[in-house]
Design a protein around this motif. Structure first.
Motif, mmCIF file in Angstrom:
data_model
loop_
_atom_site.group_PDB
_atom_site.id
_atom_site.type_symbol
_atom_site.label_atom_id
_atom_site.label_comp_id
_atom_site.label_asym_id
_atom_site.label_seq_id
_atom_site.Cartn_x
_atom_site.Cartn_y
_atom_site.Cartn_z
ATOM 1 N N PRO A 143 -0.499 3.104 6.472
ATOM 2 C CA PRO A 143 -0.528 4.380 7.186
ATOM 3 C C PRO A 143 -1.924 4.905 7.512
ATOM 4 O O PRO A 143 -2.079 5.605 8.515
ATOM 5 C CB PRO A 143 0.217 5.333 6.243
ATOM 6 C CG PRO A 143 0.182 4.687 4.908
ATOM 7 C CD PRO A 143 0.147 3.216 5.149
ATOM 8 N N GLU A 185 -10.890 3.356 5.826
ATOM 9 C CA GLU A 185 -11.479 4.287 4.849
ATOM 10 C C GLU A 185 -12.966 4.511 5.100
ATOM 11 O O GLU A 185 -13.538 5.478 4.599
ATOM 12 C CB GLU A 185 -11.345 3.734 3.430
ATOM 13 C CG GLU A 185 -9.932 3.715 2.893
ATOM 14 C CD GLU A 185 -9.892 3.053 1.519
ATOM 15 O OE1 GLU A 185 -10.732 3.387 0.665
ATOM 16 O OE2 GLU A 185 -9.026 2.176 1.320
ATOM 17 N N ILE A 207 0.839 -1.196 0.000
ATOM 18 C CA ILE A 207 0.000 0.000 0.000
ATOM 19 C C ILE A 207 0.873 1.245 0.000
ATOM 20 O O ILE A 207 0.571 2.241 -0.648
ATOM 21 C CB ILE A 207 -0.911 -0.015 1.250
ATOM 22 C CG1 ILE A 207 -1.994 -1.078 1.072
ATOM 23 C CG2 ILE A 207 -1.504 1.349 1.514
ATOM 24 C CD1 ILE A 207 -2.892 -1.242 2.269
ATOM 25 N N ILE A 219 -6.308 -4.560 7.849
ATOM 26 C CA ILE A 219 -5.868 -3.195 8.145
ATOM 27 C C ILE A 219 -5.638 -2.398 6.864
ATOM 28 O O ILE A 219 -5.126 -1.292 6.900
ATOM 29 C CB ILE A 219 -4.601 -3.142 9.039
ATOM 30 C CG1 ILE A 219 -3.423 -3.900 8.413
ATOM 31 C CG2 ILE A 219 -4.904 -3.678 10.424
ATOM 32 C CD1 ILE A 219 -2.116 -3.733 9.204
ATOM 33 N N ALA A 220 -6.071 -2.949 5.730
ATOM 34 C CA ALA A 220 -5.832 -2.255 4.469
ATOM 35 C C ALA A 220 -6.907 -1.215 4.176
ATOM 36 O O ALA A 220 -6.583 -0.091 3.818
ATOM 37 C CB ALA A 220 -5.735 -3.251 3.326
ATOM 38 N N CYS A 221 -8.181 -1.568 4.291
ATOM 39 C CA CYS A 221 -9.203 -0.601 3.881
ATOM 40 C C CYS A 221 -10.288 -0.261 4.901
ATOM 41 O O CYS A 221 -10.965 0.761 4.716
ATOM 42 C CB CYS A 221 -9.845 -0.998 2.553
ATOM 43 S SG CYS A 221 -10.520 -2.649 2.538
ATOM 44 N N CYS A 280 -6.370 -2.177 -1.422
ATOM 45 C CA CYS A 280 -6.172 -3.265 -0.457
ATOM 46 C C CYS A 280 -5.834 -4.593 -1.101
ATOM 47 O O CYS A 280 -5.811 -5.626 -0.435
ATOM 48 C CB CYS A 280 -7.410 -3.391 0.423
ATOM 49 S SG CYS A 280 -8.933 -3.654 -0.510
#
Lengths: 226, 226
Positions: free
Chosen positions: B151, B126, A66, B121-123, A91
């Protein structure tokens, strides 16, 4: 008159994946799509595996993240060509980005490309990257219940690495429950328990990778392909 | 003539999140959105935290998963109302599903709702769920490099639980590098190192949660709100 076509993300991805698959077949390159949760140890696994592969097998890496080029830098130290793919928040990897990454590698001089996906077991398995096989990686620290809770990846993978086995004595990981859940989804995929800290078990997984690359390792037949 | 409106997922979600936020404010309920990678220990954390909360604090749980009701069943054993939210493949919770979950809870009788997100924990970060705060959970087994690599979550969270501290001696987790990366993204969020296996450190995190619920714990003022 032009007709505006709105294609679903998955349909567009499937088309791009087919192009990647054709390119890899033409170039006689095996591609493995490595999928795990964050911090399960994908990059550590590459650090263990790449130096153990037989010398004739020429390796490249597409490193998906990412953000940051940290993993690409780690893999670069192995002395193999690496391209960092940044999703900038996305993602999962998609085939179009993989195609751009492959264009940066000299495929003529490679037999095997690892595609390290974004750290996520929720949706990357939905996106065909044109790979020959999906390889899953689960750390025992994540718990034995993950196959049932994230079924798509575990049903689609062709091999499963069970990592961080050195931590097993300090966890509640139940091997019987894990195998039972996994086999309900996937009857055939081999499981490779290993530890990247000790190196235990890495050899068996390396053997499986080399088997996947057998067509690339075989001397080209005298008459070429028909 | 009707105009067809195609709204982005995020715009639609923001609207639904605003409605959730208004509902929670009207019902005087604090909602915490708990986000971590798969197997970091969100459900184990709830199992440790819920019995330690002061008796006056009435708790409910929305349990997000891609598949299975296993975590919902675990939380149900704590004797608190729980609704299992299944995304059926979706890699994050959205506010509309949270709204449907809240409608299944008796909010009049609750002060605090934990929303356990999908393990990713990627999206998930959002997607605003209308919560008061995002709480991140990182297991030390996942490695110290996660804030820099994912982040968005680490910049948006209001508190970070650093879990599985009992495994710390068996990992290469570098506390200095972790704090440096985290503080570059998030200057203020408190960090709670703890272990759900030993219970060490859980009390401090419970104290933070109770602080977040202070308005709900205070006796209603005689004159009501102005």
């Amino acid at each position: 008159m032009k007709i505006k076509v709105l294609e679903s993300i998955l349909a567009g991805n499937a088309r791009a994946a087919e192009e990647v698959r054709e390119l890899l077949a033409a170039e006689r390159v095996t591609a493995l799509n490595l999928i795990s949760g964050p911090g399960a140890g994908k990059t550590s696994l590459l650090e263990q595996v790449v130096p153990r592969l037989q010398p004739g097998l020429r390796v490249g890496v597409l490193e998906g993240d990412i953000a940051t080029t940290r993993d690409g830098e780690r893999v670069g130290k192995l002395g193999v060509p690496v391209v960092q793919l940044l999703t900038n928040g996305g993602c999962h990897l998609e085939a179009a980005l993989v195609a751009r990454g492959l264009a940066e590698l000299d495929l003529d001089s490679l037999d095997l490309v690892f595609i390290e996906n974004v750290g996520n077991i929720a949706c990357p398995a939905e996106f065909d990257l044109g790979e020959m096989a999906k390889v899953g990686l689960l750390s025992v620290a994540e718990g034995h219940d993950k196959p049932a809770k994230y079924p798509l990846l575990f049903s689609e993978l062709s091999a499963l690495v069970l990592g961080k086995m050195d931590l097993l004595p300090y966890t509640d990981f139940d091997m019987g429950a894990f195998e039972s859940d996994l086999r309900a989804l996937n009857a055939a995929a081999p499981v490779f328990p290993l530890s990247c800290r000790t190196g235990d078990g890495v050899g068996a997984f390396v053997g499986w990778i080399e088997e996947m690359c057998r067509p690339q390792l075989a001397p080209a037949s005298a008459g070429g392909t028909s």
